[in-house]
Design an enzyme around this catalytic site. Structure first.
Site, short mmCIF file in Angstrom:
data_model
loop_
_atom_site.label_atom_id
_atom_site.label_comp_id
_atom_site.label_asym_id
_atom_site.label_seq_id
_atom_site.Cartn_x
_atom_site.Cartn_y
_atom_site.Cartn_z
N ALA A 107 133.15 -20.68 -41.77
CA ALA A 107 131.58 -20.19 -41.38
C ALA A 107 131.79 -18.71 -41.05
O ALA A 107 132.69 -18.27 -40.36
CB ALA A 107 130.98 -21.17 -40.57
N GLY A 132 134.88 -23.83 -41.68
CA GLY A 132 133.95 -24.26 -43.02
C GLY A 132 134.61 -24.21 -44.25
O GLY A 132 134.19 -24.90 -45.09
N GLU A 154 136.39 -27.57 -44.68
CA GLU A 154 135.09 -28.42 -44.64
C GLU A 154 134.48 -28.48 -45.96
O GLU A 154 134.19 -29.64 -46.56
CB GLU A 154 134.13 -28.26 -43.58
CG GLU A 154 134.68 -28.39 -42.05
CD GLU A 154 133.74 -27.96 -41.09
OE1 GLU A 154 133.49 -26.78 -40.89
OE2 GLU A 154 133.29 -29.11 -40.55
N GLU A 179 138.12 -24.19 -35.20
CA GLU A 179 136.99 -24.04 -34.28
C GLU A 179 137.26 -23.99 -32.76
O GLU A 179 136.57 -23.48 -31.92
CB GLU A 179 135.94 -25.01 -34.64
CG GLU A 179 135.33 -24.60 -35.85
CD GLU A 179 135.98 -25.22 -37.34
OE1 GLU A 179 137.26 -25.66 -37.05
OE2 GLU A 179 135.34 -25.40 -38.30
#
Ligand code: DAK
Length: 277
Positions: free
Chosen positions: A83, A128, A131, A151
């Site tokens: 992200a 992300g 993910e 993270e």
């Protein structure tokens, strides 16, 4: 699948979407490739990328010209490095929760896509990015790619479904280790634990992914959609419920022209010609 807005340009009889952060292509065999194109930020996912990714996925899922979808990152360094940290850094708690829900929604759409979705992991697949790859149905990675959920190193947790999908793919032991350590793992280790389906040299990644996609193009589309649906529902329920779903789906498939064609083609020693119905 949820649809969302995008700039739509009418070009004669075709719908052309004007992407800011994606490259899209559909080849003659029905393989759509969606490339996240922010190489200067290692293809990090900001809100605009997530929205476009959702739109591109919906478009490919609905197109009669598309049988299989590949998602990858631009350049040879990164699939998606996570992200976008710059976008997230000053979010309020409410904005952060909304952001997580947005990403989870897009990735749920990928997972529930009726057509097979392959992640072609061409470099960093972090946070992300991993993910996203985990929401895809099959993962092909090049040797040397680095995967991880960093993270906790940022004092965050994976927020786009990572705490749930990683443990379902590799088991809780490995998932806890990957999430708590925040370490990056080599693609060979990801392959060893079953997170990556196929591991290939970097210069063979495209060819190997296309070969896999072409194999899927030959399979019965309704059967593939049904199998993906059974697996997804099975993840959400127990064994007995899953087997009941499977038996119902198996019966319903006998209403499809393709299932008759597949079995008769076998008996007649010829290749099947599937229509997708
Ligand atoms: N976001 C924004 N920019 C990024 C980025 C990222 N995730 N990753 C790389 N970049 C940018 C760098 O800032 C740099 O930009 P410039 O300085 O050139 O402007 C450019 O990409 C090139 O990166 P580097 O110069 O760092 O390249 P290196 O080869 O030296 O290092 C690296 C590559 C991948 C090891 C390094 O860039 C790195 O560590 N990147 C961050 C990886 C990371 O931590 N990824 C996880 C992000 S956090 C949630 C929702 C979602 C999530 C969590 C919660 N809720 C809303 C609750 C998910 C979180 C994440 O994914």
């Amino acid at each position: 699948m949820n649809d969302s807005s995008s700039d739509v340009v009418l070009d004669d009889d075709a719908l052309v979407l004007d992407w800011q952060h994606l490259l899209t292509d559909v080849d003659e065999s029905g393989i759509a490739t969606i490339t996240i194109n922010r190489p200067k930020a290692l293809n990090a996912l900001n809100s605009e990328v997530l929205e476009e990714l959702n739109d591109a996925l919906v478009e490919a899922a609905m197109s009669d010209d598309v049988k299989v979808i590949i998602i990858t990152g631009a350049g040879d360094k990164s699939f998606v490095a996570g992200a976008d940290i710059g976008e997230m850094a000053d979010m309020t708690p409410v904005e952060a929760r909304d952001h997580a829900l947005t990403g989870q929604g897009v990735f749920a759409n990928i997972e529930s896509c009726p057509k097979p979705v392959i992640a072609m992991i061409n470099g960093f697949a972090l946070g992300g990015g991993l993910e996203l790859a985990m929401a895809c149905h099959i993962r092909v990675a090049c040797e040397g790619a680095k995967l991880g959920l960093p993270e906790t190193g940022l004092a965050l947790i994976p927020g786009f479904g990572g705490t749930q999908r990683l443990m379902r793919i590799v088991g809780t032991g490995v998932a806890r280790e990957w999430i708590l350590t925040a370490d990056m793992f080599d693609a060979s280790e990801a392959h060893r634990v079953g997170l990556v389906n196929r591991l290939v040299p970097a210069d063979e990644l495209l060819e190997a992914t296309m070969k896999l996609a072409k194999t899927l193009c030959k399979r019965g589309p309704v059967a593939m959609e049904t199998a993906l649906d059974c697996i997804r529902r099975g993840l959400e329920g127990g064994q007995t419920q899953g087997e009941n779903t499977e038996a119902d789906a198996f019966g319903i498939l006998f209403t499809s022209e393709d299932s008759r064609e597949g079995m008769h083609a076998f008996l007649e020693k010829r290749k099947p010609a599937y229509k997708g119905c």
